[in-house]
Design a protein around this motif. Structure first.
Motif, mmCIF file in Angstrom:
data_model
loop_
_atom_site.group_PDB
_atom_site.id
_atom_site.type_symbol
_atom_site.label_atom_id
_atom_site.label_comp_id
_atom_site.label_asym_id
_atom_site.label_seq_id
_atom_site.Cartn_x
_atom_site.Cartn_y
_atom_site.Cartn_z
ATOM 1 N N GLU A 179 0.827 -1.198 0.000
ATOM 2 C CA GLU A 179 0.000 0.000 0.000
ATOM 3 C C GLU A 179 0.868 1.257 0.000
ATOM 4 N N ALA A 180 1.948 1.257 0.803
ATOM 5 C CA ALA A 180 2.849 2.413 0.827
ATOM 6 C C ALA A 180 3.460 2.653 -0.550
ATOM 7 N N THR A 181 3.870 1.578 -1.215
ATOM 8 C CA THR A 181 4.465 1.705 -2.550
ATOM 9 C C THR A 181 3.445 2.214 -3.557
ATOM 10 N N THR A 182 2.224 1.679 -3.501
ATOM 11 C CA THR A 182 1.185 2.071 -4.456
ATOM 12 C C THR A 182 0.820 3.538 -4.307
ATOM 13 N N ILE A 183 0.687 4.019 -3.065
ATOM 14 C CA ILE A 183 0.367 5.431 -2.844
ATOM 15 C C ILE A 183 1.471 6.321 -3.421
ATOM 16 N N GLY A 184 2.715 5.843 -3.369
ATOM 17 C CA GLY A 184 3.824 6.614 -3.936
ATOM 18 C C GLY A 184 3.723 6.816 -5.432
ATOM 19 N N PHE A 185 2.946 5.954 -6.102
ATOM 20 C CA PHE A 185 2.790 6.077 -7.550
ATOM 21 C C PHE A 185 1.911 7.260 -7.949
ATOM 22 N N THR A 186 1.371 8.001 -6.967
ATOM 23 C CA THR A 186 0.539 9.168 -7.300
ATOM 24 C C THR A 186 1.375 10.398 -7.646
ATOM 25 N N ALA A 187 2.695 10.297 -7.585
ATOM 26 C CA ALA A 187 3.548 11.458 -7.877
ATOM 27 C C ALA A 187 3.252 12.096 -9.235
ATOM 28 N N PRO A 188 3.069 11.318 -10.335
ATOM 29 C CA PRO A 188 2.754 11.973 -11.610
ATOM 30 C C PRO A 188 1.463 12.776 -11.569
ATOM 31 N N MET A 189 0.485 12.341 -10.767
ATOM 32 C CA MET A 189 -0.766 13.084 -10.652
ATOM 33 C C MET A 189 -0.550 14.426 -9.958
ATOM 34 N N PHE A 190 0.274 14.411 -8.903
ATOM 35 C CA PHE A 190 0.587 15.668 -8.233
ATOM 36 C C PHE A 190 1.392 16.592 -9.151
#
Length: 302
Positions: free
Chosen positions: A100-111
């Motif tokens: 879950e921690a890794t998956t949440i980190g994948f939101t960087a392109p959205m930010f």
């Protein structure tokens, strides 16, 4: 300037190895939290370990001149932002399961898209805005609001880390106009260690051999991972190698199973494809615009 030869396969291999090391870093961050090592200590040793390794390596290669800089304030500002991101990253790793921690980190392109709109005032079309909405829908699915199986503070910390990654990307883009990428990594470690050291008198404790090995592992895996990321970008374009970043989910799931005997719940497997898909859409769209549309018109055609 001479044209640089692209080696996409080598770049992909470097990036894949970097993701293994960065997943190892997150696993060790979680172990450090479980062993009671304070976050400021973890942050200090993560950065401080990098400094002698890079300095000795550059000295042996006769490349200490790569560290020459006049932009001390810019490096310090980058380190301040990055230190906040590291704090969020450690908090998320400690509070959330690895996958879950890794998956949440994948939101960087959205930010990154949101920063482009809100701060840089760039025009962003429906492709990327739809991808942002899709990605954050994936976050909501994983967070399961109202059910609270995943700590909300951990989710917020993970999103904060991704936001910092997006902001730092703009800072690094500015720095690398005049600075060697190696210098950016080195001075990030120097200033980051100095910032973290200010908190050590309040948090530093005695450690046994196990704690010391975990802290060294954090420093070594983080340094080697950063180096491999840099090497991957020397061999191929960002748009070519960045797809390998998503292999981190494989490693984090494996570590979660081997070390904690935990596999992600079904909601993670529902939310993760949305977040990953959103990131890939944003990467694909930006790559397509950069190749097919003149820079002057890129913002108008998205």
């Amino acid at each position: 300037m001479t044209a640089r030869t692209e080696r996409p396969i080598l770049g992909l291999l470097f990036r894949a190895a970097a993701m293994l090391l960065m997943s190892t870093l997150v696993m060790l961050l979680k172990l450090a939290g479980e062993r009671g090592i304070a976050t400021p200590e973890v942050m200090f040793w993560r950065q401080a370990t990098t400094i002698p390794i890079m300095f000795v390596a550059l000295a042996l290669m006769g490349r200490l001149g790569n560290l020459r800089t006049r932009r001390w304030k810019s490096h310090a500002a980058r380190a301040a932002v990055g230190t906040a991101g590291l704090f969020c990253n450690v908090t998320a790793a400690v509070m959330l399961p690895l996958a879950e921690a890794t998956t949440i980190g994948f939101t960087a392109p959205m930010f990154a898209v949101l920063v482009s709109v809100l701060v840089m005032h760039e025009r962003v079309g429906w492709w990327r805005l739809s991808a942002v909405a899709l990605g954050f829908a994936g976050v909501v699915i994983i967070a399961q609001p109202g059910h609270a199986p995943v700590p909300l503070l951990g989710i917020v910390a993970g999103l904060g880390s991704a936001l910092v990654v997006a902001v730092a990307a703009f800072q690094i883009r500015d720095l690398t106009r005049t600075e060697d990428p190696i210098a950016c990594v080195f001075y990030f470690a120097v200033f980051g260690a100095l910032i973290a050291s200010l908190m050590l008198p309040f948090y530093a404790t005695r450690h046994d051999l196990g704690d010391i090995l975990v802290l060294l592992g954090i420093g070594l895996s983080g340094t080697a991972g950063q180096l491999l990321i840099t090497l991957s970008l020397r061999q191929a374009a960002v748009s070519t190698v960045i797809v390998m970043d998503y292999t981190a989910l494989i490693w984090s799931t494996l570590f979660g199973w081997l070390v904690w005997d935990r596999l992600p719940p079904s909601v993670t497997w529902l939310g993760a494809p949305l977040i990953i898909g959103a990131g890939l859409i944003i990467i694909w769209r930006e790559h397509r615009l950069s190749r097919a549309i003149p820079p002057a018109n890129a913002m108008e055609e998205d």
